[in-house]
Design an enzyme around this catalytic site. Structure first.
Site, PDB file in Angstrom:
ATOM      1  N   ARG A  77       0.836  -1.190   0.000  1.00 28.25           N
ATOM      2  CA  ARG A  77       0.000   0.000   0.000  1.00 28.25           C
ATOM      3  C   ARG A  77       0.872   1.242   0.000  1.00 28.25           C
ATOM      4  NH1 ARG A  77      -1.873   0.945   4.391  1.00 28.25           N
ATOM      5  NH2 ARG A  77      -1.429  -0.964   5.533  1.00 28.25           N
ATOM      6  N   TYR A 205      -1.509  -3.523  -6.725  1.00 22.92           N
ATOM      7  CA  TYR A 205      -1.218  -4.333  -5.543  1.00 22.92           C
ATOM      8  C   TYR A 205      -2.261  -4.197  -4.444  1.00 22.92           C
ATOM      9  CZ  TYR A 205       1.767  -7.339  -2.803  1.00 22.92           C
ATOM     10  OH  TYR A 205       2.275  -8.434  -2.124  1.00 22.92           O
ATOM     11  N   LYS A 214      -9.718  -2.222   1.402  1.00 25.71           N
ATOM     12  CA  LYS A 214      -9.444  -1.068   2.255  1.00 25.71           C
ATOM     13  C   LYS A 214     -10.205   0.166   1.763  1.00 25.71           C
ATOM     14  CE  LYS A 214      -7.186  -3.609   4.832  1.00 25.71           C
ATOM     15  NZ  LYS A 214      -5.834  -3.900   5.185  1.00 25.71           N
ATOM     16  N   HIS A 234     -10.886  -1.947  11.223  1.00 21.83           N
ATOM     17  CA  HIS A 234      -9.785  -2.808  10.761  1.00 21.83           C
ATOM     18  C   HIS A 234      -9.589  -3.915  11.790  1.00 21.83           C
ATOM     19  CE1 HIS A 234      -5.304  -2.942   9.274  1.00 21.83           C
ATOM     20  NE2 HIS A 234      -6.060  -3.775   8.607  1.00 21.83           N
ATOM     21  N   SER A 256      -1.722  -3.513  10.086  1.00 16.36           N
ATOM     22  CA  SER A 256      -1.369  -4.481   9.049  1.00 16.36           C
ATOM     23  C   SER A 256      -0.075  -5.204   9.423  1.00 16.36           C
ATOM     24  CB  SER A 256      -1.149  -3.761   7.719  1.00 16.36           C
ATOM     25  OG  SER A 256      -2.292  -3.047   7.362  1.00 16.36           O
ATOM     26  N   CYS A 258       0.515  -7.451  11.733  1.00 13.28           N
ATOM     27  CA  CYS A 258       0.777  -7.644  13.160  1.00 13.28           C
ATOM     28  C   CYS A 258       0.085  -8.898  13.684  1.00 13.28           C
ATOM     29  CB  CYS A 258       0.330  -6.430  13.959  1.00 13.28           C
ATOM     30  SG  CYS A 258       1.383  -4.995  13.711  1.00 13.28           S
ATOM     31  N   ASP A 283      -9.623  -9.468   8.883  1.00 12.97           N
ATOM     32  CA  ASP A 283      -9.085  -8.138   8.571  1.00 12.97           C
ATOM     33  C   ASP A 283     -10.079  -6.988   8.789  1.00 12.97           C
ATOM     34  OD1 ASP A 283      -6.893  -6.544   7.661  1.00 12.97           O
ATOM     35  OD2 ASP A 283      -7.814  -6.360   5.692  1.00 12.97           O
ATOM     36  N   ARG A 375       2.064 -12.126  -0.414  1.00 10.62           N
ATOM     37  CA  ARG A 375       0.730 -12.434   0.095  1.00 10.62           C
ATOM     38  C   ARG A 375       0.138 -13.698  -0.504  1.00 10.62           C
ATOM     39  NH1 ARG A 375      -1.714  -8.582   3.878  1.00 10.62           N
ATOM     40  NH2 ARG A 375      -0.128  -6.992   4.047  1.00 10.62           N
TER      41      ARG A 375
END
Ligand code: SAT
Ligand code: MN
Length: 589
Positions: A77, A205, A214, A234, A256, A258, A283, A375
């Site tokens: 991002r 991406y 998002k 989130h 993100s 974590c 998420d 990912r």
């Protein structure tokens, strides 16, 4: 219909008119209206392989799995290129980049003009949330990236289901995504909340390009939620089932990369016989107060876009099962037998493989084989621990909300807010070390309120206010907790083993929801050593427990000073309740 068009057109006039407008702007050679069917899927994967967009993996080992390598300048991002284009700058607030809508529309329409000549424009209808849920939202993403289409197909409920849900309504999110020439200087992810519109150019991406995630579910979602009395967060959502079969649902906000995905799929340690964790989401959570005075939640997504490095049989066996089939891997390494590999996977590294940039790699190579933000995109239905409630339009009732950051020092393993307002303060002042999920320096502590700093679609001060307003509607609110799995000792070693053992912390949290086992401290409620199960934890004892829970007064004073920066930034909008909370911590310390 000319042979320029394929797929199934909806009857919805607003959709047809808008797509027509975009066709005139971008001038694609072909237009495909996605229906979400299996045949369409097979055709698209074959085409993506043909075009060199996807590399088929070993189909015996990983049926339906493919590898994609993104442009090396496009791997995460980009918060610097992400804009909230509200009428006034104040509405977007100081934590967002802002541009006037007219100016941004003009700039991006100029960039998009004729950008699809000779290419295919895909119309991707998608539904965020289970069909029939009052919170579920339809989006239509127009994109010239087949990779994006195939990812959206996994991450959302894509195709006819969205048209069915939309009917003749004009209420849908308009998303335009153009790859352009992948020049980071021409990369913009722009949100127009007043128009329920997103335009993203120059990146393909993850969160930059899969617009349901998002952009729609969090930035636009949070904006709509404020107007309509719900919350877009989130957060992961999980259900804890006790041996007696009682299920308690918990939502958790972590920045993100974590460990949200790992936590949401946790497998309890052996001694927790009869306990089970069910994943609702990993998420994003959409939550609303119902007449019963509780906060209810759904996961708007249908798949996982998880960080690959570090995912293994020991850290997350459920994710390892989920990515066994029908998964797209992005920027991981390719082994000689057509399988995938990344740093932190089980066993020794392969003697050689092909790295994420397509180069030969050996364990002697100086760079990692997989990009740190590589990912997997996997359907949630592949997860053996998927909750039975994921498709329930009623959602699940949330008993606890957990905030957590990545902090080497100061922040204890777990504590509980005294009440809702104190909990909102804990979330608002959350700090975390930056990760590879976003471009920029890694490992710096920054304020990341509710893990929403990159995702809040309006003024952060108003967002805190919204949290307080929702609290007033809850006669039986979730209890609020703060955790930190990442605290280290003076030698830099993790104090807490983490992963499945986090079940022990979760167990205390569940106990607290039922009102038992804790002591009041300056920070909030904490477990005494007898309140938390630490028995049978290798290398962990009472001494370690006190170390991981230690309240470092000097460290906290510094922490409160660091919070000042955020409070000053938001000075004109921050609710005074939160300012008082900070004073209260100071006096308790
Ligand atoms: O790229 S995403 O925004 O989808 C992943 C993340 O940063 O959480
Ligand atoms: Mn995320």
């Amino acid at each position: 219909m000319s042979n320029k068009f394929s797929g199934v057109l909806p009857h919805n006039r607003s959709v047809l008119a808008w797509v027509d407008k975009v066709i005139k702007l971008c001038e694609p050679a072909k237009v495909h209206w996605c229906d979400g069917s299996e045949e369409e899927k097979d055709r698209m994967y074959a085409q993506a392989v043909d075009e060199g967009l996807l590399i088929p993996l070993n189909q015996e080992k990983r049926p339906g799995c493919y590898l994609h390598r993104s442009n090396p300048n496009d791997v995460a991002r980009v918060e610097g290129c992400t804009y909230i284009c509200t009428e006034s700058r104040l509405e977007a607030g100081p934590t967002n980049n802002w541009e006037a809508p007219d100016k941004m529309y003009e700039k991006l329409y100029n960039l998009a003009q004729k950008s699809m000549q000779g290419r295919t424009l895909y119309v991707v209808p998608y539904l965020m949330g289970p069909p029939g849920c009052p919170l579920s939202k339809v989006g239509v993403e127009i994109t010239d990236s087949l990779y994006v289409v195939l990812n959206m197909r996994i991450m959302t409920r894509m195709g006819q289901v969205a048209w069915d849900e939309l009917g003749n309504s004009r209420k849908f999110n308009r998303g335009l995504h153009c790859m352009l020439e992948m020049d980071p200087k021409k990369r913009y992810i722009a949100h127009f909340p007043q128009d329920n519109m997103i335009i993203s150019v120059g990146s393909a991406y993850g969160g930059n390009a899969l617009l349901g995630k998002k952009c729609h579910a969090l930035r636009i979602g949070s904006y709509l939620g404020r107007q309509q009395d719900w919350m877009a967060e989130h957060m992961l959502i999980l259900g804890v089932e006790s041996p007696e079969g009682k299920r308690t649902y918990v939502a958790g906000a972590f920045p993100s990369a974590c460990g949200k995905t790992n936590f949401s799929m946790l497998i309890p340690p052996k001694k927790y016989k009869g306990w089970k964790i069910w994943t609702v989401g990993d998420d994003i959570a959409w939550m609303w107060p119902k007449e019963d005075g509780r906060l209810w939640a759904i996961n708007p997504e249908a798949g996982y876009f998880g960080v690959a490095p570090g995912t293994s049989e020991s850290s997350n066996p459920n994710a390892m099962s989920a990515i066994q089939k029908d998964t797209i891997f992005t920027n991981v390494a390719l082994t000689e037998d057509g399988d995938v590999w990344w740093e932190g996977m089980d066993g020794p590294p392969p003697e050689k493989c092909i790295d994420w940039k397509g180069r030969e790699w050996t364990p002697e190579s100086s760079e990692p084989a997989a990009h740190p933000n590589s990912r997997f995109t996997a359907p949630m239905k592949n997860n053996p621990a998927i909750s039975h409630e994921v498709d329930n339009p009623e959602g699940v009732p949330i008993s606890a909300v957990i905030f957590g950051g990545r902090r080497k020092t100061v922040v204890p393993l777990v504590f509980q807010a005294f009440e809702w307002i104190h909990g909102v303060y804990l979330g608002a002042t959350m700090g975390s070390e930056t990760t590879a999920a976003a471009e920029g320096v890694q490992g710096n502590v920054r304020r990341d309120p509710m893990a929403m700093k990159p995702f809040c679609g309006y003024n952060m001060g108003d967002y805190f206010h919204h949290w307080l307003q929702i609290g007033k509607k809850l006669t039986n609110p979730p209890r609020i907790f703060h955790v930190n799995w990442f605290r280290r000792d003076s030698k830099g070693k993790f104090l807490w083993p983490g992963f499945g053992e986090n079940m022990r912390v979760l167990r205390w949290i569940i106990d607290r929801c039922h009102g038992t086992g804790g002591i009041e401290t300056a920070l909030g409620w904490m477990p005494r050593v007898q309140d938390m199960d630490i028995e049978g934890l290798p290398g962990f004892d009472e001494k370690k427990f006190h170390e991981v829970q230690h309240i470092d007064t000097e460290g906290w004073i510094k922490e409160l000073l660091a919070q000042e920066e955020l409070f000053l930034l938001l000075h004109d909008r921050i609710p005074k309740e939160l300012v008082y909370q900070r004073q209260l911590v100071l006096s308790r310390l």
